[in-house]
Design an enzyme around this catalytic site. Structure first.
Site, mmCIF file in Angstrom:
data_model
loop_
_atom_site.group_PDB
_atom_site.id
_atom_site.type_symbol
_atom_site.label_atom_id
_atom_site.label_comp_id
_atom_site.label_asym_id
_atom_site.label_seq_id
_atom_site.Cartn_x
_atom_site.Cartn_y
_atom_site.Cartn_z
ATOM 1 N N VAL A 46 -20.495 0.479 -4.071
ATOM 2 C CA VAL A 46 -20.638 -0.901 -3.607
ATOM 3 C C VAL A 46 -22.032 -1.133 -3.015
ATOM 4 O O VAL A 46 -22.761 -2.045 -3.433
ATOM 5 C CB VAL A 46 -19.540 -1.239 -2.563
ATOM 6 C CG1 VAL A 46 -19.785 -2.603 -1.955
ATOM 7 C CG2 VAL A 46 -18.162 -1.178 -3.209
ATOM 8 N N GLY A 105 -23.369 3.912 -2.016
ATOM 9 C CA GLY A 105 -22.484 4.359 -3.092
ATOM 10 C C GLY A 105 -22.259 3.259 -4.098
ATOM 11 O O GLY A 105 -23.151 2.443 -4.375
ATOM 12 N N LYS A 141 0.860 -1.188 0.000
ATOM 13 C CA LYS A 141 0.000 0.000 0.000
ATOM 14 C C LYS A 141 0.890 1.231 0.000
ATOM 15 O O LYS A 141 1.977 1.217 0.581
ATOM 16 C CB LYS A 141 -0.858 0.004 1.281
ATOM 17 C CG LYS A 141 -2.053 0.899 1.222
ATOM 18 C CD LYS A 141 -3.252 0.216 0.609
ATOM 19 C CE LYS A 141 -4.414 1.163 0.446
ATOM 20 N NZ LYS A 141 -5.594 0.492 -0.107
ATOM 21 N N GLY A 184 -24.702 2.919 3.589
ATOM 22 C CA GLY A 184 -23.898 3.400 2.455
ATOM 23 C C GLY A 184 -24.464 2.888 1.146
ATOM 24 O O GLY A 184 -24.513 1.678 0.915
#
Ligand code: NAD
Length: 354
Positions: free
Chosen positions: A187, A185, A81, A183
């Protein structure tokens, strides 16, 4: 001053590189947790951190998470990452992205980057001008792996929810099963649409209330405020917004039998996995159920660099294996009394040789 390698989040990471380029203003950390299974793969986060140590913490934790996620998805990739420490105004420039791309390239393929919070597809396309070690680039046509990972992540979560419903409630379908979605959004919205198609009863919530309302109108679902979603009495609570929502207070509020959703790092701390199990709530470990997107972007990368199959059917076939992986975890958990999050961590650690 403590050295970072004595900090709790340092987990024998193979490499932690600080990148500084005064000319462009770039300060970044690239962390490679494990390259046991292949190059460390994971996105780049562009974020303003209150303290540099928060950036280090993010790089260390997120790269370990990527090792586990890639291993459990059966991908030939390790965990890495990058975080770019943005200024308060989050100033991004072509020079800064170029300097970052050169740092990625300098690792010679040990780290493969992609989009994450604060980094757009256009930013990654700019990075790809200077290094080939980039995944998740836009692809042409609808039959190829890659592009927006959201719909692939949503598909894996939908299949994972069905597996959880079968395991916990003994039902073969989600028809009439009540799912509360936090949520709506990329996904969460995708998960809601797939569930609605199969007749699930949905309660939706988003901090952007208009967004949740619009989707609810489209799907014939109910909505509640974002403060109320975690206490809705339901069969499945599906977190698809923020991480660290499952702490003592959050778990105490839940009135569900299953937690299964796409948000990364849902458990605030290690002890919160066993706490869910003690309450009799079945947990789908986040990095196992939300791997659909990484499967797609990795196949796009391997197709471009190694000639691996990259058609969408291969992506779907691999996503279809997510429920079986979850079933393995839950079976072992039932047999041993160890909570599913810990069973999954142990499986992932074995796969990466730790
Ligand atoms: P997104 O930005 O498209 O959607 C997130 C939604 O959550 C937004 O609509 C936002 O308004 C809403 N939200 C924020 N805070 C909220 C709150 N307190 N209560 C209710 N809603 C809230 O992001 P996304 O791509 O759908 O990702 C959602 C989660 O899934 C993130 O945690 C992300 O890290 C994780 N994830 C995404 C992918 C992917 O392929 N996109 C893959 C793996 C994991």
């Amino acid at each position: 001053m403590t050295a970072f390698w004595t900090e709790a989040d340092y987990d024998d990471h193979e490499l932690v590189e600080l990148v500084r380029d005064p000319e462009s203003g770039l300060t970044a950390i690239i962390a490679l947790h494990s390259t046991h299974l292949g190059p460390g793969a994971g996105g780049t986060r562009f974020w303003h951190y209150a303290e540099p140590k928060d950036a280090m913490r993010d790089a260390l934790r997120l790269s370990r998470g990527m090792s586990y996620k890639n291993a459990m998805a059966g991908l030939p990739m390790g965990g890495g990452k990058a975080v770019i420490l943005a200024d308060e105004k989050r100033t991004k420039s072509p020079k800064l992205l170029a300097a970052f791309a050169d740092a990625v390239d300098g690792l010679g393929g040990r780290y493969v980057t992609a989009e994450d919070v604060g980094i757009t597809e256009a930013d990654m396309a700019a990075v790809a001008q200077r290094t080939q070690y980039v995944s998740g680039l836009p692809t042409e046509g609808n039959d190829a792996a890659g592009g927006d990972p959201g719909p692939f992540t949503a598909l894996g979560i939908f299949l994972g929810i069905k597996a959880a419903v079968k395991h916990k409630l003994g039902k073969d379908s989600v028809e009439g099963v009540h799912v509360a979605i936090q949520g709506t959004g990329s996904v969460g919205g995708g998960v809601a649409r797939l569930l609605a198609k199969e007749g699930a009863r949905l309660t939706l919530s988003d901090i952007d209330a208009d967004r949740a309302q619009a989707l609810a109108a489209e799907l014939g679902a109910e909505t509640v405020s974002h403060e109320a979603i975690m206490s809705v009495p339901c069969d499945v609570f599906s977190p698809n917004a923020l991480g660290a929502i499952l702490d003592e207070e959050g778990i105490g509020r839940l009135d569900c039998k299953i937690v299964a959703g796409g948000a990364n790092n849902q458990l605030k701390r290690e002890e919160h996995g066993p706490m869910l199990a003690e309450r009799g709530i079945l947990y789908a470990p986040d990095y196992v159920i939300n791997a659909g997107g990484i499967i797609s972007v990795t196949l796009e990368y391997l197709c471009r660099t190694d000639g691996a199959p990259c058609d969408i059917n291969e992506v779907r076939a691999r996503i279809a294996q997510i429920p079986e992986r979850l079933n393995d975890i839950w079976r072992t958990s039932d047999e041993t009394g160890v909570s599913p999050d810990r069973v999954a961590d142990r499986m992932a650690q074995k796969l990466i040789g730790r």
